[in-house]
Scaffold this active site. Structure first.
Site, PDB file in Angstrom:
ATOM      1  N   ALA A 121       0.779  -1.238   0.000  1.00  0.00           N
ATOM      2  CA  ALA A 121       0.000   0.000   0.000  1.00  0.00           C
ATOM      3  C   ALA A 121       0.812   1.290   0.000  1.00  0.00           C
ATOM      4  O   ALA A 121       0.327   2.330  -0.432  1.00  0.00           O
ATOM      5  CB  ALA A 121      -0.936   0.016   1.198  1.00  0.00           C
ATOM      6  N   ALA A 122       2.030   1.249   0.521  1.00  0.00           N
ATOM      7  CA  ALA A 122       2.764   2.502   0.734  1.00  0.00           C
ATOM      8  C   ALA A 122       3.271   3.091  -0.587  1.00  0.00           C
ATOM      9  O   ALA A 122       3.640   2.334  -1.477  1.00  0.00           O
ATOM     10  CB  ALA A 122       3.949   2.247   1.662  1.00  0.00           C
ATOM     11  N   PRO A 123       3.269   4.428  -0.731  1.00  0.00           N
ATOM     12  CA  PRO A 123       2.912   5.456   0.252  1.00  0.00           C
ATOM     13  C   PRO A 123       1.428   5.824   0.299  1.00  0.00           C
ATOM     14  O   PRO A 123       1.074   6.783   0.974  1.00  0.00           O
ATOM     15  CB  PRO A 123       3.732   6.652  -0.205  1.00  0.00           C
ATOM     16  CG  PRO A 123       3.789   6.506  -1.693  1.00  0.00           C
ATOM     17  CD  PRO A 123       3.839   5.018  -1.949  1.00  0.00           C
ATOM     18  N   GLY A 124       0.570   5.084  -0.410  1.00  0.00           N
ATOM     19  CA  GLY A 124      -0.854   5.265  -0.150  1.00  0.00           C
ATOM     20  C   GLY A 124      -1.652   6.018  -1.188  1.00  0.00           C
ATOM     21  O   GLY A 124      -2.779   6.418  -0.922  1.00  0.00           O
ATOM     22  N   SER A 125      -1.108   6.217  -2.386  1.00  0.00           N
ATOM     23  CA  SER A 125      -1.915   6.928  -3.382  1.00  0.00           C
ATOM     24  C   SER A 125      -3.186   6.138  -3.677  1.00  0.00           C
ATOM     25  O   SER A 125      -4.265   6.717  -3.797  1.00  0.00           O
ATOM     26  CB  SER A 125      -1.122   7.190  -4.661  1.00  0.00           C
ATOM     27  OG  SER A 125      -0.766   5.989  -5.291  1.00  0.00           O
ATOM     28  N   LYS A 126      -3.064   4.813  -3.715  1.00  0.00           N
ATOM     29  CA  LYS A 126      -4.255   4.009  -4.021  1.00  0.00           C
ATOM     30  C   LYS A 126      -5.101   3.752  -2.781  1.00  0.00           C
ATOM     31  O   LYS A 126      -6.317   3.710  -2.869  1.00  0.00           O
ATOM     32  CB  LYS A 126      -3.841   2.714  -4.718  1.00  0.00           C
ATOM     33  CG  LYS A 126      -3.113   3.017  -6.033  1.00  0.00           C
ATOM     34  CD  LYS A 126      -2.748   1.818  -6.832  1.00  0.00           C
ATOM     35  CE  LYS A 126      -1.843   2.183  -8.002  1.00  0.00           C
ATOM     36  NZ  LYS A 126      -0.493   2.669  -7.583  1.00  0.00           N
ATOM     37  N   ASP A 144       2.081  -2.851   4.214  1.00  0.00           N
ATOM     38  CA  ASP A 144       3.332  -2.784   3.468  1.00  0.00           C
ATOM     39  C   ASP A 144       4.401  -3.441   4.320  1.00  0.00           C
ATOM     40  O   ASP A 144       4.318  -3.416   5.547  1.00  0.00           O
ATOM     41  CB  ASP A 144       3.725  -1.334   3.142  1.00  0.00           C
ATOM     42  CG  ASP A 144       4.655  -1.256   1.934  1.00  0.00           C
ATOM     43  OD1 ASP A 144       4.179  -1.013   0.820  1.00  0.00           O
ATOM     44  OD2 ASP A 144       5.888  -1.465   2.116  1.00  0.00           O
ATOM     45  N   CYS A 240       3.585  -1.227 -12.630  1.00  0.00           N
ATOM     46  CA  CYS A 240       3.905  -0.149 -13.560  1.00  0.00           C
ATOM     47  C   CYS A 240       5.087  -0.581 -14.419  1.00  0.00           C
ATOM     48  O   CYS A 240       6.045   0.167 -14.592  1.00  0.00           O
ATOM     49  CB  CYS A 240       4.139   1.168 -12.831  1.00  0.00           C
ATOM     50  SG  CYS A 240       5.484   1.132 -11.646  1.00  0.00           S
TER      51      CYS A 240
HETATM   52  C1  SAM Z   1       4.424  -0.185  -6.367  1.00  0.00           C
HETATM   53  S1  SAM Z   1       4.742   0.136  -4.688  1.00  0.00           S
HETATM   54  C2  SAM Z   1       3.117   0.456  -4.048  1.00  0.00           C
HETATM   55  C3  SAM Z   1       2.558   1.813  -4.351  1.00  0.00           C
HETATM   56  C4  SAM Z   1       1.255   2.082  -3.628  1.00  0.00           C
HETATM   57  N1  SAM Z   1       0.267   1.039  -3.910  1.00  0.00           N
HETATM   58  C5  SAM Z   1       0.658   3.438  -3.975  1.00  0.00           C
HETATM   59  O1  SAM Z   1      -0.203   3.481  -4.842  1.00  0.00           O
HETATM   60  O2  SAM Z   1       1.033   4.445  -3.356  1.00  0.00           O
HETATM   61  C6  SAM Z   1       5.107  -1.459  -4.033  1.00  0.00           C
HETATM   62  C7  SAM Z   1       5.186  -1.541  -2.514  1.00  0.00           C
HETATM   63  O3  SAM Z   1       5.296  -2.918  -2.172  1.00  0.00           O
HETATM   64  C8  SAM Z   1       6.044  -3.029  -0.970  1.00  0.00           C
HETATM   65  N2  SAM Z   1       6.494  -4.422  -0.881  1.00  0.00           N
HETATM   66  C9  SAM Z   1       7.563  -4.986  -1.467  1.00  0.00           C
HETATM   67  N3  SAM Z   1       7.609  -6.287  -1.173  1.00  0.00           N
HETATM   68  C10 SAM Z   1       6.542  -6.558  -0.385  1.00  0.00           C
HETATM   69  C11 SAM Z   1       6.043  -7.726   0.254  1.00  0.00           C
HETATM   70  N4  SAM Z   1       6.659  -8.880   0.123  1.00  0.00           N
HETATM   71  N5  SAM Z   1       4.919  -7.619   1.002  1.00  0.00           N
HETATM   72  C12 SAM Z   1       4.287  -6.441   1.135  1.00  0.00           C
HETATM   73  N6  SAM Z   1       4.718  -5.313   0.551  1.00  0.00           N
HETATM   74  C13 SAM Z   1       5.825  -5.366  -0.203  1.00  0.00           C
HETATM   75  C14 SAM Z   1       7.115  -1.982  -1.132  1.00  0.00           C
HETATM   76  O4  SAM Z   1       7.635  -1.595   0.127  1.00  0.00           O
HETATM   77  C15 SAM Z   1       6.385  -0.868  -1.864  1.00  0.00           C
HETATM   78  O5  SAM Z   1       5.933   0.102  -0.948  1.00  0.00           O
END
Ligand code: SAM
Lengths: 312, 156
Positions: A121-126, A144, A240
């Site tokens: 989820a981080a940083p949370g835009s979705k 996250d 992405c």
């Molecule tokens: C594409 S980003 C997410 C962007 C977010 N959904 C947004 O819209 O702001 C992918 C995220 O997956 C997290 N991540 C990576 N491996 C993970 C895992 N095994 N379990 C949970 N989160 C994970 C990362 O820390 C990162 O924040």
């Protein structure tokens, strides 16, 4: 693990292997030399009237244009306007985000009363977009695995005034069973090829050797999400990146392991069906119902979205 | 069996506790009496508590399954107990303050700037002493305290 930034001059060679799948490939390459337009999402949970934001930003010298067919999204000029330093940002009236990033939540169609897991989820835009879509009335678990990134997520939830989310810090692959989730978003960690362009060369850190196995991580996350959602529930898988090994191949893996179906969606941005063949491998025919979005067609970041229904 | 109460949300935090009906009434009456925001505004939300903090969290169909998760934060920080007073958070006022009918302080941009910089202003207004909503050109900035001819900033 050696990582290296892809220079713009190296981009044609890097993307060459996608020549057959990216429509109007030369145009795509040209497009990468242009900077990304600036967009934001308006947060009506905090902002009582759209006018306040539009007038406020205009007074500070920005031009703001509504995005056709995407309610609550606006384009800002100039594209280097410091949205993050404005009162409107500080008060949580806006969330700067690129257009295509809105698509996974559109596929998810959050509704009030649903249990929704945002697994990465981080940083949370979705997460914040889900909260808005359900009028702050869905029950959102925002997870996250990284504490530093979760801190940014918590700050954004507070800034946007979201009261419908709780946050957790699990590795998605081992997220505990027990909550009857109606919907799960897996916005997976990926190579980020879709973000690559002028000014964003750092977005593509590709590994020279001993690279992390992203497809293996993505498969682990998607299978777990599928097992966590209730029967009849929905999992949206998004990345992405353009790379089929992180997109269709990951979903193909799930479709072979579990009883699932892909649901077609309507999107307000131009897109193409998922591919069903890549480098000699044939994928599950359902994959044509997934969607691919390209930077030069969307004026945004390249995305892949698959809406998956759990059948049994 | 019910889990025991715990205090703060931190890395190994347990779930905040769901407060009693009386405690909920107390907090929501404060919002109604002080700002004229009716309790029904929050009818779809639970009030949870950790130590001196009250959190607003959407009312789930069932809470029990969520309580098995190890959580970092739950919901939005809503109100705090400061000695014997209840104090609204700026975040909560920014979200719900538009519904307020009283104890709102309207500042001009220059006054707001000064308040944010200097943390307090000499201020006379026809208001009850206590916590107030700070507003400037239709934007709600958050919480202040009006007392003894002064306005004190609790803006973050
Ligand atoms: C594409 S980003 C997410 C962007 C977010 N959904 C947004 O819209 O702001 C992918 C995220 O997956 C997290 N991540 C990576 N491996 C993970 C895992 N095994 N379990 C949970 N989160 C994970 C990362 O820390 C990162 O924040």
């Amino acid at each position: 693990m050696g990582t290296k930034m892809l220079e713009l001059s190296e981009a044609p060679a890097y993307f060459e292997r996608y020549r057959k799948i990216i429509p109007r490939f030369e145009e795509f390459l040209e497009h990468l030399k242009r900077p990304l337009p600036l967009y934001f999402r308006l947060n009506e949970l905090k902002c009582p009237q759209e006018e306040i934001v539009l007038k406020g930003l205009e007074r500070q010298g920005a031009k703001v244009f509504p995005v056709p067919n995407l309610p609550r999204f606006f384009r800002v000029e100039p594209r280097d306007f410091p949205l993050g330093n404005t009162e409107e940002y500080y008060l949580g009236y806006i969330y700067p985000m690129t257009l295509s990033s809105a698509l996974p939540v559109m596929a998810l169609e959050p509704q009030p009363g649903e249990y929704i897991l945002d697994m990465c989820a981080a940083p949370g835009s979705k997460t914040t977009q889900i909260a808005q879509a359900a009028n702050d009335q869905a029950v959102i678990v925002a997870n996250d695995r990284r504490l530093d990134r979760l801190t940014a997520l918590v700050a954004n939830l507070k800034r946007l005034g979201v009261a419908s989310a709780l946050t957790t810090l699990y590795r998605g692959e081992v997220f505990p069973f027990g909550v009857p989730f109606d919907k799960i978003l897996v916005d997976a960690p990926c190579s980020g090829e879709g973000r690559y362009r002028q000014g964003y060369e750092g977005e593509l850190l590709y590994q020279k050797e001993g690279h992390t196995n992203l497809p293996a991580i993505q498969k682990g996350l998607l299978v777990r999400a599928f097992d966590l959602v209730k029967v009849g529930g929905i999992v949206v898988y998004s990345t992405c990146t353009i790379n089929p090994e992180e997109n269709e191949m990951v979903v193909d893996y799930l479709l072979r392991k579990r009883q699932a179906q892909i649901i077609s969606c309507q999107y307000p941005l131009p897109h193409h069906p998922g591919i069903t063949e890549w480098e000699g491998r044939v994928f599950h025919p359902e994959l044509i119902k997934a969607a691919r979005f390209y930077p030069h067609e969307t004026e945004s970041v390249g995305f892949f979205v698959a809406k998956i229904k759990r059948l049994f | 069996m019910k889990k025991k109460r715990r205090k703060k949300i931190h890395k190994e935090a347990k779930w905040p506790r769901v407060i009693s009906f009386e405690e909920r009434e107390e907090v929501l009456s404060f919002w109604e009496e002080r700002f004229g925001i009716p309790p029904e505004t929050f009818e779809n939300y639970l009030l949870l508590s950790t130590a001196k903090n009250y959190w607003l969290f959407v009312k789930p169909p069932e809470l029990r399954p969520l309580q098995n998760l190890q959580v970092q934060t739950v919901g939005l920080l809503f109100t705090r107990r400061v000695s014997k007073w209840l104090k609204p958070t700026s975040t909560a006022l920014q979200r719900f303050g538009h519904l307020a009918t009283k104890n709102i302080v309207e500042l001009g941009p220059l006054e707001l700037d000064r308040l944010r910089r200097e943390k307090r202003l000499e201020f006379e207004a026809d208001l009850e002493e206590g916590y107030v909503i700070i507003k400037c050109e239709k934007k709600i900035w958050g919480c202040g305290l009006y007392a003894k001819g002064k306005l004190i900033s609790y803006l973050p």
